[in-house]
Design a protein around this motif. Structure first.
Motif, PDB file in Angstrom:
ATOM      1  N   ARG A  75       0.836  -1.205   0.000  1.00 60.10           N
ATOM      2  CA  ARG A  75       0.000   0.000   0.000  1.00 60.10           C
ATOM      3  C   ARG A  75       0.870   1.255   0.000  1.00 60.10           C
ATOM      4  O   ARG A  75       1.828   1.336   0.781  1.00 60.10           O
ATOM      5  N   VAL A  76       0.507   2.207  -0.847  1.00 60.23           N
ATOM      6  CA  VAL A  76       1.152   3.516  -0.786  1.00 60.23           C
ATOM      7  C   VAL A  76       0.391   4.324   0.256  1.00 60.23           C
ATOM      8  O   VAL A  76      -0.772   4.687   0.050  1.00 60.23           O
ATOM      9  N   VAL A  77       1.021   4.562   1.395  1.00 61.65           N
ATOM     10  CA  VAL A  77       0.357   5.258   2.502  1.00 61.65           C
ATOM     11  C   VAL A  77       1.376   6.143   3.206  1.00 61.65           C
ATOM     12  O   VAL A  77       2.479   5.679   3.528  1.00 61.65           O
ATOM     13  N   ASP A  78       0.999   7.387   3.446  1.00 62.73           N
ATOM     14  CA  ASP A  78       1.780   8.226   4.357  1.00 62.73           C
ATOM     15  C   ASP A  78       1.214   7.973   5.742  1.00 62.73           C
ATOM     16  O   ASP A  78       0.125   8.444   6.072  1.00 62.73           O
ATOM     17  N   ILE A  79       1.942   7.234   6.544  1.00 63.93           N
ATOM     18  CA  ILE A  79       1.383   6.809   7.836  1.00 63.93           C
ATOM     19  C   ILE A  79       1.225   7.985   8.800  1.00 63.93           C
ATOM     20  O   ILE A  79       0.540   7.859   9.808  1.00 63.93           O
ATOM     21  N   THR A  80       1.835   9.123   8.494  1.00 72.49           N
ATOM     22  CA  THR A  80       1.688  10.274   9.382  1.00 72.49           C
ATOM     23  C   THR A  80       0.494  11.149   8.985  1.00 72.49           C
ATOM     24  O   THR A  80       0.132  12.057   9.717  1.00 72.49           O
ATOM     25  N   ARG A  81      -0.071  10.883   7.835  1.00 70.76           N
ATOM     26  CA  ARG A  81      -1.182  11.725   7.380  1.00 70.76           C
ATOM     27  C   ARG A  81      -2.445  10.952   7.072  1.00 70.76           C
ATOM     28  O   ARG A  81      -3.543  11.464   7.242  1.00 70.76           O
ATOM     29  N   GLU A  82      -2.270   9.747   6.573  1.00 70.13           N
ATOM     30  CA  GLU A  82      -3.446   8.988   6.104  1.00 70.13           C
ATOM     31  C   GLU A  82      -3.704   7.816   7.032  1.00 70.13           C
ATOM     32  O   GLU A  82      -3.771   6.680   6.593  1.00 70.13           O
ATOM     33  N   THR A  83      -3.812   8.114   8.308  1.00 69.14           N
ATOM     34  CA  THR A  83      -3.917   7.014   9.272  1.00 69.14           C
ATOM     35  C   THR A  83      -5.146   6.141   9.001  1.00 69.14           C
ATOM     36  O   THR A  83      -5.136   4.955   9.288  1.00 69.14           O
ATOM     37  N   GLN A 111       4.012  10.678  16.978  1.00 66.69           N
ATOM     38  CA  GLN A 111       2.714  10.492  17.647  1.00 66.69           C
ATOM     39  C   GLN A 111       1.753   9.725  16.750  1.00 66.69           C
ATOM     40  O   GLN A 111       1.008   8.862  17.207  1.00 66.69           O
ATOM     41  N   ARG A 112       1.800  10.034  15.462  1.00 61.96           N
ATOM     42  CA  ARG A 112       0.874   9.342  14.540  1.00 61.96           C
ATOM     43  C   ARG A 112       1.298   7.894  14.347  1.00 61.96           C
ATOM     44  O   ARG A 112       0.465   7.011  14.200  1.00 61.96           O
ATOM     45  N   TRP A 113       2.599   7.672  14.337  1.00 64.36           N
ATOM     46  CA  TRP A 113       3.107   6.296  14.254  1.00 64.36           C
ATOM     47  C   TRP A 113       2.571   5.496  15.448  1.00 64.36           C
ATOM     48  O   TRP A 113       2.104   4.362  15.298  1.00 64.36           O
ATOM     49  N   ALA A 114       2.647   6.100  16.649  1.00 61.94           N
ATOM     50  CA  ALA A 114       2.172   5.411  17.855  1.00 61.94           C
ATOM     51  C   ALA A 114       0.662   5.175  17.771  1.00 61.94           C
ATOM     52  O   ALA A 114       0.165   4.128  18.196  1.00 61.94           O
ATOM     53  N   HIS A 115      -0.041   6.138  17.197  1.00 62.45           N
ATOM     54  CA  HIS A 115      -1.493   5.957  17.017  1.00 62.45           C
ATOM     55  C   HIS A 115      -1.759   4.742  16.138  1.00 62.45           C
ATOM     56  O   HIS A 115      -2.608   3.905  16.468  1.00 62.45           O
ATOM     57  N   VAL A 116      -1.038   4.639  15.036  1.00 63.34           N
ATOM     58  CA  VAL A 116      -1.220   3.499  14.120  1.00 63.34           C
ATOM     59  C   VAL A 116      -0.887   2.199  14.858  1.00 63.34           C
ATOM     60  O   VAL A 116      -1.636   1.220  14.793  1.00 63.34           O
ATOM     61  N   ALA A 117       0.246   2.200  15.581  1.00 63.84           N
ATOM     62  CA  ALA A 117       0.657   0.979  16.298  1.00 63.84           C
ATOM     63  C   ALA A 117      -0.445   0.522  17.242  1.00 63.84           C
ATOM     64  O   ALA A 117      -0.799  -0.661  17.297  1.00 63.84           O
TER      65      ALA A 117
END
Ligand SMILES: C[S@@+](CC[C@H](N)C(=O)[O-])C[C@H]1O[C@@H](n2cnc3c(N)ncnc32)[C@H](O)[C@@H]1O
Length: 177
Positions: A75-83, A111-117
């Motif tokens: 998947r093409v995803v910006d994990i910091t923006r497209e959670t 912070q967004r990485w941790a949200h995804v995790a």
């Protein structure tokens, strides 16, 4: 960097920290590789029997990854923006892998990485992260780095650290049930 073909981190050598988990006793669940690049690690997990999702912001990297393996959901995803692009994985991921993505993100990105995790992980999920410490300012090339304290703060409350780190740049966590 991928678009320019400047990918000094790339190696097809699969780190022992990952092979231990990939073929270990709790293997063959669902794995998410955050910042998978051209997908060597995700493809290895898929070959080891895991169902794997590989996410990267770079279209170029994902094009290479698609050519590498058809067994991974790339998947093409910006994990910091497209959670919400990973919402379908909520509570389903048994192994969260990050080899060199987290340590290049901004503070908000952390912070967004941790949200995804926390969003995607099952209770008892593992997180395997390779991240180098900060290199000090000014840094011109390469990742800004992230301190062990920061990694622990990001995962700290809902995860606990396992004591089998092969070296200080590897972090191995398990989520609390
Ligand atoms: C150092 S490379 C590591 C790639 C791969 N994990 C490996 O070990 O070969 C870091 C990767 O993170 C990706 N990345 C950086 N920021 C990202 C973001 N916000 N969302 C998704 N991927 C990102 C980059 O495109 C790059 O492929």
């Amino acid at each position: 960097m991928h678009r320019l073909g400047i990918t000094p981190w790339e190696s097809n050598r699969i780190p022992p920290a990952l092979t231990n988990i990939a073929g270990g006793p709790s293997h063959a669940g669902i794995a998410l590789d955050l910042g998978c690049g051209t997908g060597a690690h995700a493809a290895h997990l898929a070959e080891s029997g895991w169902e794997v999702i590989g996410a990267d912001v770079s279209r170029h990297a994902i094009a290479h990854a698609r050519a590498r393996s058809t067994r991974v959901d790339w998947r093409v995803v910006d994990i910091t923006r497209e959670t919400n692009a990973l919402d379908d994985l909520a509570g389903r991921v048994d192994l969260l892998l990050d080899v060199g993505c987290l340590h290049g993100l901004s503070d908000i990105g952390h912070q967004r990485w941790a949200h995804v995790a926390n969003l995607v992980a099952t209770p008892n999920a593992q997180a395997l992260v390779w991240a180098t410490p900060p290199r000090g300012m000014p840094y011109r090339f390469g990742p800004r780095g992230i301190s062990p304290t920061k990694v622990r703060a990001l995962l700290g409350r809902t995860w606990f650290e396992l004591d089998d780190r092969p070296d200080p740049d590897w972090y191995h966590y398990r989520r609390r049930p």
